[in-house]
Design a protein around this motif. Structure first.
Motif, short mmCIF file in Angstrom:
data_model
loop_
_atom_site.label_atom_id
_atom_site.label_comp_id
_atom_site.label_asym_id
_atom_site.label_seq_id
_atom_site.Cartn_x
_atom_site.Cartn_y
_atom_site.Cartn_z
N LEU A 83 -20.66 24.01 -27.72
CA LEU A 83 -19.50 23.66 -26.88
C LEU A 83 -19.73 24.28 -25.64
O LEU A 83 -19.68 23.91 -24.64
CB LEU A 83 -18.39 24.38 -27.43
N GLU A 84 -20.54 25.50 -25.60
CA GLU A 84 -21.13 25.97 -24.27
C GLU A 84 -21.89 25.02 -23.50
O GLU A 84 -22.02 24.94 -22.18
CB GLU A 84 -21.57 27.51 -24.37
N LEU A 85 -23.00 24.31 -24.27
CA LEU A 85 -23.73 23.61 -23.55
C LEU A 85 -23.07 22.20 -23.26
O LEU A 85 -23.65 21.63 -22.29
CB LEU A 85 -25.05 23.04 -24.79
N PHE A 86 -22.26 21.81 -23.99
CA PHE A 86 -21.29 20.63 -23.63
C PHE A 86 -20.67 21.06 -22.14
O PHE A 86 -20.65 20.10 -21.18
CB PHE A 86 -20.10 20.38 -24.46
N ALA A 87 -19.99 22.21 -22.15
CA ALA A 87 -19.44 22.31 -21.06
C ALA A 87 -20.17 22.52 -19.50
O ALA A 87 -19.89 22.36 -18.34
CB ALA A 87 -18.77 23.71 -21.25
N SER A 88 -21.73 23.08 -19.91
CA SER A 88 -22.49 23.18 -18.55
C SER A 88 -23.45 21.89 -18.70
O SER A 88 -24.07 21.85 -17.65
CB SER A 88 -23.45 24.30 -19.18
N ASN A 89 -23.06 20.87 -19.36
CA ASN A 89 -23.66 19.57 -19.02
C ASN A 89 -25.17 19.50 -19.41
O ASN A 89 -25.91 18.58 -19.06
CB ASN A 89 -23.53 18.97 -17.76
N LEU A 90 -25.23 20.30 -20.27
CA LEU A 90 -26.88 20.62 -20.83
C LEU A 90 -27.01 19.78 -22.11
O LEU A 90 -27.99 19.58 -22.72
CB LEU A 90 -27.47 21.93 -21.01
N ALA A 91 -25.88 19.39 -22.64
CA ALA A 91 -25.86 18.60 -23.98
C ALA A 91 -24.53 17.65 -23.91
O ALA A 91 -23.44 18.31 -23.04
CB ALA A 91 -25.91 19.49 -25.17
N ALA A 92 -24.51 16.72 -24.83
CA ALA A 92 -23.05 15.92 -24.77
C ALA A 92 -23.14 15.07 -25.89
O ALA A 92 -24.34 15.01 -26.68
CB ALA A 92 -22.84 15.23 -23.57
N PRO A 93 -22.06 15.05 -26.47
CA PRO A 93 -21.95 13.96 -27.73
C PRO A 93 -22.56 12.70 -27.55
O PRO A 93 -22.62 12.16 -26.28
CB PRO A 93 -20.45 13.83 -27.91
N ALA A 94 -23.25 12.04 -28.35
CA ALA A 94 -24.08 11.00 -28.12
C ALA A 94 -23.06 9.89 -27.70
O ALA A 94 -22.19 9.74 -28.26
CB ALA A 94 -24.96 10.59 -29.45
N ARG A 95 -23.65 8.95 -27.07
CA ARG A 95 -22.91 7.79 -26.40
C ARG A 95 -23.33 6.40 -27.13
O ARG A 95 -24.31 6.36 -27.53
CB ARG A 95 -23.04 7.54 -24.94
N PRO A 96 -22.36 5.54 -27.60
CA PRO A 96 -22.87 4.23 -28.37
C PRO A 96 -23.95 3.82 -27.62
O PRO A 96 -24.69 2.99 -28.36
CB PRO A 96 -21.49 3.42 -28.01
#
Length: 550
Positions: A83-96
């Motif tokens: 979740l910390e990586l999501f918040a920093s934009n270094l990772a994200a849920p995969a997109r279709p």
């Protein structure tokens, strides 16, 4: 017996990644763009667990991962770190829109759960994929909803940092791990902290463009590669101040051009060869002109090759090919006399547990005269050992990171001149060192254990080294070393397979050829050179007794 690997230090992977970032930030801060600087700041602001998780992922293959498959005991709270990586934009849920790559992360059974109505257990994976994609227009959204797939960000930034650290994208973070495990050892040289491989941002971008273009060419079909290179036709004009990059581009144009020629796409091949304009490409153009009976054009290309600082390989092609064309067309062209090495033929019993070289060596030893299968190992390793201090002396720009097998400028024409004093000092000791086989062999053993550009594999037998040092004169060794230096990349290989020590004294070098095998150009060139240098060398053709062939 398998060698024991060194234990990896705690947090080795994170520590290595931080070394990479610090090295680049300290040396190239003024050349990093705003996004790259933000990438470093965002990473450093993460908790240790989030840093660990990010580095764990970027060290793996690809940029899509199943979150439920990421299991690391040294990360206390993996979900919080993600979740910390999501918040920093270094990772994200995969997109279709990620597309087919998503399906590579699913098992056959998982694919089956996405297909309405169930499927036969006999249905193959590729059929399941086809059924899913044709049966549901929103199949990618289904995958993203059903499975916790994440996409790591920063691929472009990481490429930039790897390029600035290594000077190439042929090396990556695995170099750190192989060193930490003790698998790869590197020479103990001083790093040049003042010299920079890149002085302008445009140089960095030009190198990155080359590697991305190369990857596109390798991943796509030939038509895609040609189209991709077609968009880069003016790139060579922008890297005149970067000779190494220019050579890489020319090589890429040449190799894709050769693939086109083999596929019968001559028009595309001709365009790419012309853009490449290196000697390999000029040879291909000359061959084609000769095939088309355009003899004057072919010979003009041969003269261009001779005017472009040709290697021995280029000279050999030009004089042989040019002489044949001149004879066909009654045009003038300089030629060199053909060389035919001394040849012998023997009939032996084939043994399934031996190579043809080993069988020939055993036969030559039948009267107690020593013979050893050494191939490139003997001469290359003696050369490496005696010139070790020259190769790894710290001149400006030679060594910029701790994972170099060779100095950056090894293949540049002024390599020896830049190390003239060190070279003269080393060569002054050669004759004395060659007279002490035991000490030299121990030094050879130490050199062979370190990553280097001239030797890999097992040591040659100590007796072979001792006898060679005793029976080859100092002048003969000097002749061999001199030729290697003429073109270290080409001349470090091609040595004869066997070294034979007749009872009458001296040395004979023997290239072994089994049924159907022929001399390679670099082998023929060494045989000619040995003949010119007064070092006995020959070719031994082995034929098998009919009853012994498996």
């Amino acid at each position: 017996m398998t060698a024991m690997l060194a234990p990896l230090p705690k947090n080795y992977y994170l520590d290595n990644f931080l070394v990479l970032l610090r090295h680049v930030a300290s040396r190239y801060a003024d050349l990093l763009n705003e996004a790259e600087q933000r990438y470093v700041s965002e990473f450093k602001a993460l908790s240790v667990d989030a840093q660990k998780l990010y580095v764990r992922m970027v060290m793996r293959r690809g940029w899509l991962f199943r979150e439920d498959k990421l299991k690391y005991d040294d990360i206390a709270d993996k979900r919080s770190a993600m979740l910390e990586l999501f918040a920093s934009n270094l990772a994200a849920p995969a997109r279709p829109e990620t597309g087919d790559t998503l399906l590579n992360l699913l098992t056959r059974a998982e694919l089956a759960t996405l297909i309405e109505g169930g499927v036969s257990a006999a249905l193959k994976r590729h059929s399941l994929v086809e059924r899913l994609q044709t049966g549901s227009p929103d199949w990618a959204e289904q995958v993203c909803r059903a499975f916790p797939i994440v996409q790591v960000s920063g691929a472009d930034y990481l490429d930039t940092f790897l390029l600035l650290f290594f000077g190439t994208l042929s090396q990556d973070l695995s170099e750190f791990v192989l060193r930490d495990l003790g698998i790869n050892r590197y020479a103990d040289y001083s790093l040049d902290t003042k010299w920079r491989m890149f002085e302008q941002r445009a140089q960095i971008d030009a190198h990155l463009l080359y590697y991305r273009t190369r990857q596109q060419c390798l991943e796509g079909d030939l038509a895609n590669a040609v189209a991709c290179l077609g968009e880069r036709t003016e790139v060579l004009a922008h890297c005149m101040a970067m000779p190494e990059l220019q050579r890489r581009w020319r090589s890429l144009f040449y190799h894709i051009g050769r693939d086109c020629e083999r596929a019968g796409m001559w028009e595309e091949a001709n365009t790419l060869y012309t853009l490449s304009d290196n000697n390999d490409a000029l040879q291909r153009l000359a061959r084609r002109a000769g095939t088309d009976c355009r003899y004057a054009d072919a010979l003009a290309l041969c003269r261009r090759i001779l005017a472009c600082s040709p290697s021995v390989l280029d000279e050999e092609f030009v004089h042989g090919f040019g002489a044949r064309l001149a004879k066909k067309s009654d045009l003038d062209f300089p030629s060199k006399p053909l060389f035919s090495p001394k040849k012998n033929t023997i009939l032996l019993d084939q043994r399934p547990d031996e190579s043809v070289e080993e069988t020939a060596a055993r036969w030559l030893c039948r009267d107690g005269e020593p013979c050893f299968f050494v191939e490139n190992r003997l001469f290359s390793l003696v050369f490496l050992t005696l010139y070790w201090d020259v190769l790894f002396t710290p001149v400006s720009g030679a060594f910029t990171h701790p994972f170099q097998r060779r100095p950056h400028d090894l293949y540049e024409p002024d390599f020896l001149e830049r190390r003239r004093d060190v070279c003269l000092e080393a060569e002054a000791m050669f004759e004395q060192r060659l007279k002490d086989p035991d000490a030299l062999y121990e030094q050879m053993r130490a050199c062979a254990e370190v990553a280097n550009p001239f030797f890999y594999g097992s040591l040659p037998p100590e007796e072979a080294v001792t006898l060679a040092l005793q029976r080859l004169s100092f002048a003969q060794w000097q002749r061999i070393f001199s030729r290697i230096w003429r073109d270290p990349k080409q001349h470090r290989s091609g040595f004869p397979d066997l070294v034979f020590f007749p009872a009458t004294g001296g040395v004979e070098l023997i290239e072994v050829k089994g049924p159907g095998d022929t001399l390679q150009p670099n082998q023929r060139r060494w045989l000619r050179y040995f003949s010119e240098s007064g070092i006995p060398a020959s070719v031994l053709h082995v034929k098998w007794n009919a009853g012994s062939v498996a």
